[in-house]
Write a protein that holds these residues in place. Structure first.
Motif, mmCIF file in Angstrom:
data_model
loop_
_atom_site.group_PDB
_atom_site.id
_atom_site.type_symbol
_atom_site.label_atom_id
_atom_site.label_comp_id
_atom_site.label_asym_id
_atom_site.label_seq_id
_atom_site.Cartn_x
_atom_site.Cartn_y
_atom_site.Cartn_z
ATOM 1 N N UNK A 69 -46.812 50.669 -3.535
ATOM 2 C CA UNK A 69 -47.483 50.698 -4.415
ATOM 3 C C UNK A 69 -48.682 49.867 -4.447
ATOM 4 N N UNK A 209 -45.876 59.144 -5.359
ATOM 5 C CA UNK A 209 -45.127 57.943 -5.498
ATOM 6 C C UNK A 209 -44.232 58.864 -5.017
ATOM 7 N N UNK A 211 -41.016 58.861 -5.534
ATOM 8 C CA UNK A 211 -39.637 58.845 -6.075
ATOM 9 C C UNK A 211 -40.120 58.484 -8.465
ATOM 10 N N UNK A 212 -39.001 59.361 -8.685
ATOM 11 C CA UNK A 212 -39.321 59.370 -10.256
ATOM 12 C C UNK A 212 -40.050 59.546 -10.452
ATOM 13 N N UNK A 213 -41.346 60.314 -9.995
ATOM 14 C CA UNK A 213 -42.769 60.476 -10.258
ATOM 15 C C UNK A 213 -43.117 61.199 -12.103
ATOM 16 N N UNK A 215 -40.296 60.991 -13.915
ATOM 17 C CA UNK A 215 -39.494 60.925 -14.683
ATOM 18 C C UNK A 215 -39.361 60.212 -15.938
ATOM 19 N N UNK A 216 -38.492 60.044 -16.650
ATOM 20 C CA UNK A 216 -39.140 59.064 -18.243
ATOM 21 C C UNK A 216 -37.517 57.788 -17.578
ATOM 22 N N UNK A 217 -37.092 57.011 -18.357
ATOM 23 C CA UNK A 217 -35.869 56.047 -18.176
ATOM 24 C C UNK A 217 -34.529 56.973 -18.615
ATOM 25 N N UNK A 218 -33.730 56.388 -18.094
ATOM 26 C CA UNK A 218 -32.399 56.941 -18.831
ATOM 27 C C UNK A 218 -31.634 56.031 -19.993
ATOM 28 N N UNK A 219 -31.990 56.494 -21.217
ATOM 29 C CA UNK A 219 -32.065 55.230 -22.348
ATOM 30 C C UNK A 219 -31.127 55.630 -23.055
ATOM 31 N N UNK A 221 -28.074 54.488 -22.059
ATOM 32 C CA UNK A 221 -27.153 53.372 -22.160
ATOM 33 C C UNK A 221 -27.525 52.021 -22.594
ATOM 34 N N UNK B 90 -40.316 55.200 -17.061
ATOM 35 C CA UNK B 90 -40.633 54.527 -15.655
ATOM 36 C C UNK B 90 -41.490 54.469 -14.938
ATOM 37 N N UNK B 100 -41.646 45.258 -4.864
ATOM 38 C CA UNK B 100 -42.614 45.055 -3.667
ATOM 39 C C UNK B 100 -43.355 43.241 -3.670
ATOM 40 N N UNK B 115 -31.566 51.401 -16.161
ATOM 41 C CA UNK B 115 -32.245 52.060 -17.096
ATOM 42 C C UNK B 115 -33.167 53.028 -16.545
#
Lengths: 226, 159
Positions: A69, A209, A211-213, A215-219, A221, B90, B100, B115
């Motif tokens: 990254x 990237x 990964x999780x391009x 995505x939004x956070x899993x809020x 929880x 995220x 990293x 999360x």
């Protein structure tokens, strides 16, 4: 056309140049993960050796990932800098296809899996067929090294693994019955350059990237502060 | 497989953190999860103590991440203490590039890390903070990184 290629998707920092006269030169610096410090002085040295100025770069080819990254940010930002400063065209290539072309240029043929270290036990992979040319057989994806090795063991086909992910997880990949490893830690900047020289320029370079391009956070929880 | 340790008080939670430092190796990412007030920051303060952090460790809720230099015999020279409670997406977590940064002889403790677990990949340790009816907490350690830490974790859980 003077073309510069920037390769920062792995801990190595690499660059290549091809002048309009056809002079080619590459510079591959160690795997220190010091792209911020190494890239720009490296480009300066490279351009000095082939006797062209930064302003005369007509096109910048940059590896847009997947990979490290921090490295991708430095590489793409530097490419954008050339574009803003001197109007150079931009072309993005992926680390996985550059690895495939690097292997192809070194004479590897047959089925190839490019494997880039994704950190934290994961790798980025893509399958290619190297025959008369390089053909992608799958889309880039995130995978676990052990699962990739298992899958190829079950297929039983002859396959070559390459990339810094193949080196890091050599234990897994060396166990594949008909598997070979082609050692290639840093994607070849000259292969990236040759690939990018043939493509149409792009308006924007978007990092890949994987990964999780978007995505939004899993809020779910997370409770509001009480 | 998981390891559990009951903590009756904040002092216990801090001690659990301090001893947890012995489980850590350079490059580790530890995700701390549990509701507000369940002891994540207290635990992190204990870990910092165990890693030989001299300065005061406070919740990084508003700064997102703080770096603390460490002095210890574990080969860990930096602690990245993050809290992703306030992130909107995220992408912000990814931009911290913690996965990293830890490669330079560091470890990362990420409060509310679950999360954003997809950013960190598979090789992490999770510490869940479960509030018990008697107001004590049970700390539950799990995750792929535990696989080669069974001995120190057994010792940690037996205290």
């Amino acid at each position: 056309m003077n073309i510069l290629a920037i390769e920062t998707a792995t801990p190595g920092c690499a660059m290549a140049v091809r002048t309009s006269e056809g002079v080619e030169l590459e510079l591959v610096l160690g795997d220190e993960r010091h792209h911020t410090e190494a890239l720009t002085p490296g480009i300066r040295d490279l351009l000095y050796k082939v006797k062209i100025s930064a302003a005369s770069i007509d096109r910048v080819v940059v590896d847009r990932g997947p990979g490290l990254y921090t490295g991708l940010r430095v590489g793409i930002a530097t490419a954008l800098g050339f574009s803003v400063a001197s109007g150079a065209e931009l072309v993005g290539v992926t680390s996985l296809e550059v690895l495939a072309h690097g292997a192809f240029n070194s004479g590897v043929r047959g089925t190839l899996v490019s494997v880039v270290d994704g950190r934290r036990g994961e790798v980025f992979i893509q399958i290619f067929s190297l025959d008369a040319s390089v053909l992608a057989l799958s889309d880039p994806k995130v995978a676990l090294p052990r699962e990739v090795a298992l899958e190829w063991n079950q297929r039983g086909d002859v396959v070559t693994f390459t990339g810094d992910g193949a080196a890091r997880y050599a234990d897994e990949f060396a166990g594949v019955t008909h598997g070979l490893i082609f050692n290639q830690q840093v994607p070849s900047p000259l292969a990236a350059l040759a690939l990018g020289a043939l493509r149409a320029p792009q308006v924007a370079i978007v990092p890949l990237y994987l990964r999780e391009a978007d995505a939004v956070a899993n809020f779910t929880t997370r409770q509001p502060p009480s | 497989m998981n390891w559990r340790r009951y903590c009756a008080s904040a002092e216990d939670t801090q001690a659990a953190g301090q001893e947890f430092a012995r489980v850590l190796r350079p490059g580790d990412v530890i995700l701390l999860s549990g509701q507000l007030g369940n002891g994540k920051t207290t635990f992190a303060q204990g870990v910092a103590k165990g890693l030989g952090v001299r300065e005061r460790v406070t919740s990084p809720t508003f700064t997102m991440v703080r770096q603390h230099e460490c002095v210890n015999d574990l080969g860990i020279s930096m602690l990245h203490h993050a809290d992703v409670y306030r992130v909107e997406s995220l992408v912000e977590v990814r931009e911290l590039a913690l996965g990293e940064l830890v490669e330079d002889g560091a470890v990362a403790l990420v409060e509310w890390g679950e999360i954003a677990s997809s950013v960190f990949g598979r090789d992490v340790m999770n510490v869940d903070f479960v509030l018990e009816e008697d107001e004590g907490r049970t700390l539950v350690v799990s995750g792929a990184l535990t696989l080669d830490r069974q001995e120190p974790l057994n010792q940690w859980a037996s205290q």
